[in-house]
Design an enzyme around this catalytic site. Structure first.
Site, PDB file in Angstrom:
ATOM      1  N   GLU A 176       0.820  -1.226   0.000  1.00  0.00           N
ATOM      2  CA  GLU A 176       0.000   0.000   0.000  1.00  0.00           C
ATOM      3  C   GLU A 176       0.848   1.268   0.000  1.00  0.00           C
ATOM      4  OE1 GLU A 176      -2.965  -0.395   3.049  1.00  0.00           O
ATOM      5  OE2 GLU A 176      -3.542  -2.383   2.348  1.00  0.00           O
ATOM      6  N   GLU A 473      -5.090  -6.687   2.125  1.00  0.00           N
ATOM      7  CA  GLU A 473      -3.739  -7.038   2.601  1.00  0.00           C
ATOM      8  C   GLU A 473      -3.363  -8.418   2.042  1.00  0.00           C
ATOM      9  OE1 GLU A 473      -6.201  -6.190   5.117  1.00  0.00           O
ATOM     10  OE2 GLU A 473      -5.738  -4.164   4.464  1.00  0.00           O
ATOM     11  N   GLU A 497      -9.354   4.130   0.733  1.00  0.00           N
ATOM     12  CA  GLU A 497      -9.429   4.346   2.180  1.00  0.00           C
ATOM     13  C   GLU A 497      -8.409   5.378   2.669  1.00  0.00           C
ATOM     14  OE1 GLU A 497      -8.835   0.378   3.704  1.00  0.00           O
ATOM     15  OE2 GLU A 497      -6.692   0.414   3.340  1.00  0.00           O
TER      16      GLU A 497
HETATM   17  C1  NOJ Z   1      -8.206  -2.912   5.876  1.00  0.00           C
HETATM   18  C2  NOJ Z   1      -9.056  -2.969   4.663  1.00  0.00           C
HETATM   19  O1  NOJ Z   1      -8.355  -2.602   3.522  1.00  0.00           O
HETATM   20  C3  NOJ Z   1     -10.245  -2.053   4.901  1.00  0.00           C
HETATM   21  O2  NOJ Z   1     -11.047  -1.989   3.743  1.00  0.00           O
HETATM   22  C4  NOJ Z   1     -11.024  -2.575   6.078  1.00  0.00           C
HETATM   23  O3  NOJ Z   1     -12.091  -1.713   6.339  1.00  0.00           O
HETATM   24  C5  NOJ Z   1     -10.129  -2.655   7.313  1.00  0.00           C
HETATM   25  N1  NOJ Z   1      -8.942  -3.386   7.003  1.00  0.00           N
HETATM   26  C6  NOJ Z   1     -10.819  -3.344   8.469  1.00  0.00           C
HETATM   27  O4  NOJ Z   1     -10.974  -4.701   8.169  1.00  0.00           O
HETATM   28 CA    CA Z   2      -5.855  -2.071   3.343  1.00  0.00          CA
END
Ligand code: NOJ
Ligand code: CA
Length: 691
Positions: A176, A473, A497
């Protein structure tokens, strides 16, 4: 579609041009433009690649180091060279195109150690018009009995110039990152690693980059290095030698110094090099999926079809609600899920994702607790999963399950069978998995062999219980969706995000026009597009997303994924004319054309809806405005289309006025063109419905 494989000896392309002792084996692509030569030098196997007569990969050696065995790096000879060809077309069950042409010339050689212990392996090259893949195939043999522990694979990729490179650090845990754009000689992965900028544990062993890593030579040739069919093996990073323009495989290991533990017979993943004259051809290339085995699951369309989906998700990233119950702001409730189901069903979205549905979120990142906390089966008291499933079924909307594991992976494996059975029982056919944090068992890394095998287990359980997997991940995509069509999408990228988190983490406008030519070459991305409230106000102050509304629409075409989220809170979609595009845009395609593009600058993608003659076009640009006139000559001649055009308005500005959008309709044919000028960080989307 009828599969036809023509195997024939292409004697003409087999040339002997070495001295008496050392023979050079040559194999070219079907169009003769890519040429691979394989030979030994001082007993070391090596290869070179040329493209259109120019050396593109200079002498690059190959070898292995093992635990308890001498390195396999010299005293080798090549024998038994065999050439063959294949030309077949296979059907992609869902995705960016229906028919995939798989045409290549193959060279298979036996590499033999000339002294004891006389180890042996086959070296296989498949050469395509748009690049090549090669792998090592170790047969069962006396010199390799029992466990084989690979401590290093030494595959070199030696470049011939100081190319422009788009790269991320060779992190063993997470991909990321923002991409860096530098000359090869300026790659400095260690200094570009910022501690704490990521979710998850991070480890970068040396100056290494992750793949796909994409380059442009000064002669305008595009190269991308990656791997295909990563199975029961460690992920490969590439260690760079900036002085000599060299790269060598650096497999992801574990804390016991093991890279791969296996036993003969075994094969490595394909090491891949895509080579094209046009940036867009990298995206159109099917090399990665072609180097994977055919579908082993058969037709899964009875339980998985590509979908658009809403989620109880952006709320948590905006902090308008939480995953955990104890906070008093828990948002994954039956009531809210039903509200989403209603909105989804009214707007032809077929799924909803609910995060925070299950117990454990109060302590999910607590180092003491995270190993045991989630059981993946117990809902919070305010969430009635059975009722949500029932209501969704009534309205034609499926639930996407959520399994955040906190990277407590051995615990997850103990609980997976029960959890996946529960999904089958409830009729839930997709799960988003997540692996935030350092891997448990300690000493393993997200991209190492142990985790590669874990991600495959999720796909196998998914196949058994009719569940499609969307990994976050994840391990990188290497084309395995061809073999396992329930491997539908994944993150493995700095996704939307980050734009909701602390203000400095918002991705710059060049991010997506780089991602399209790097990460996306591996396979589908769950980027989670469709944020309409781009200022994030009133939830966050001084926190704009560097994008325009028209650009958010373009992502449904530009980003390849069989599941596309409409990620924003539904209040921002209500009464929005631009939402019509999200209603209309398909998630499954007959064919894809990358009309134009330049890495890091802009990309224009046109895709034909599967099963119809409708086309959809999306374009986006970086921080520079891009005046653009779209020629419609990809449309079939003689047909009339209704075009709905969504583009940046004259007063659109990605920070001050990102939601200004110009929506218009007109009739068009293949002879027409549409002016779709993009503002800085802007874009456009066009739906073309056959009349
Ligand atoms: C990381 C993920 O990429 C995200 O989309 C998710 O909301 C959080 N983890 C919590 O699981
Ligand atoms: Ca993530």
């Amino acid at each position: 579609m009828k599969n036809m494989i023509i195997m024939l000896f292409a004697a003409a392309i087999l040339a002997a041009c070495g001295g008496e002792a050392e023979r050079t084996w040559v194999v070219t692509s079907p169009d003769q433009q890519v040429e691979v030569a394989v030979f030994t030098q001082a007993g070391k196997p090596a290869y070179t690649v040329s493209y259109k007569g120019n050396v593109t990969i200079d002498t690059s050696y190959m070898g292995f180091e093992f635990r308890g065995q001498e390195p396999l790096t010299g005293n080798m000879s090549l024998t038994n060279g065999q050439l063959s060809s294949a030309d077949e077309t296979w059907e992609m069950q869902w995705g960016e195109q229906r028919e995939v042409k798989n045409q290549y010339n193959l060279l298979k050689l036996t590499v033999k150690e000339t002294a004891a212990p006389s180890r042996v392996f086959d070296l296989v090259f498949k050469v395509y018009d748009d690049g090549l893949g090669f792998r090592y195939e170790f047969p069962e043999q006396a010199a390799m009995e029992g466990d084989v522990v690979i401590t290093d694979e030494l595959t070199e990729f030696n470049l011939t110039g100081d190319h422009k490179v788009w790269w991320i650090p060779g992190d063993w845990d997470i991909y990321e990152y923002l991409y860096n754009t530098t000359r090869f000689s300026e790659i400095d992965a260690i200094s570009k690693f910022v501690e704490g900028d990521h979710l998850g544990q991070t480890y970068i062993p040396e100056n290494a980059v992750n793949t796909p890593v994409t380059m442009k030579t000064d002669d305008g040739v595009y190269l991308s290095f990656h791997e295909a069919d990563l199975t029961d093996y460690a992920g490969m990073t590439l260690k760079v030698d900036t002085d000599n323009f060299g790269m060598i495989s650096e497999l992801v290991g574990n804390d016991s110094g093991i890279k791969v533990k296996t036993s003969a017979p075994f094969v490595t993943p394909w090491r891949t090099i895509q080579i094209t004259d046009r940036a867009g051809d990298l995206i159109e290339s099917n090399l990665i999926v072609n180097l994977n085995d055919p579908n082993e699951l058969g037709d899964i369309s009875e339980w998985f079809e590509p979908i658009k989906y809403l989620g109880i998700w952006w709320d948590m990233h905006l902090s308008t609600g939480t995953w955990d119950y104890a906070s008093g702001k828990h948002i994954a409730t039956t009531e809210y899920a039903k509200e989403l189901i209603d909105f989804a069903s009214e707007n032809d979205l077929k799924g909803i994702l609910v995060e925070g549905w299950n117990t454990g979120w109060e302590t999910w990142t607590d180092p003491e607790m995270r190993d045991t906390i989630f059981d993946f089966t117990t809902p919070y008291p305010d969430y009635d999963i059975e009722e949500v499933v029932r209501y969704g079924k009534e309205k034609g909307v499926g639930l996407i399950m959520h399994h955040e594991t906190s990277a407590a992976v051995s615990r997850y494996e103990e609980r997976m069978d029960t959890a996946y059975q529960m999904m089958e029982k409830l009729g839930i056919h997709a799960v988003k998995t997540g692996y935030v944090g350092a891997v448990i068992p300690e000493g393993e890394y997200h991209h190492g062999q142990w985790m590669v095998n874990h991600y495959q287990k999720t796909v196998d359980y998914g196949a058994k219980y009719k569940v499609a997997i969307n990994m976050h991940e994840p391990i990188k995509a290497t084309g395995k969706r061809r073999t396992y069509p329930n491997e539908i999408s994944r993150e493995g990228v700095r996704g939307q995000e980050y734009n909701a988190w602390a203000a400095p983490s918002a991705s710059p406008p060049e991010h997506l026009p780089i991602v399209a030519f790097t990460r996306m070459l591996g396979g589908p991305i769950d980027y989670t597009p469709g944020i309409f409230n781009l200022s994030l106000k009133p939830h966050k102050e001084d926190h704009p997303i560097f994008s325009t509304l028209a650009q958010q629409l373009s992502l449904y075409v530009v980003i390849n994924s069989p599941i596309q989220m409409a990620a924003d809170l539904i209040q921002y979609y209500k009464d929005q004319p631009a939402f019509q595009f999200i209603r209309d845009v398909p998630v499954n395609w007959e064919q894809t054309r990358i009309i134009d593009g330049e890495i890091g600058d802009f990309v224009i993608t046109a895709r034909q809806e599967r099963g119809t003659d409708n086309w959809f076009v999306g374009g986006l640009t970086d921080e520079n405005p891009k005046p653009y006139t779209l020629e419609l000559d990809f449309l079939p001649e003689g047909k009339t289309y209704k075009a709905i055009i969504y583009k940046d308005a004259e007063d659109t500005h990605y920070i001050d006025n990102p939601t200004a959008i110009d929506i218009s309709e007109r009739e068009v044919t293949a002879d027409d063109e549409i002016v779709v000028d993009m503002t800085a960080a802007g874009g456009f989307a066009v739906s073309l419905m056959e009349q």
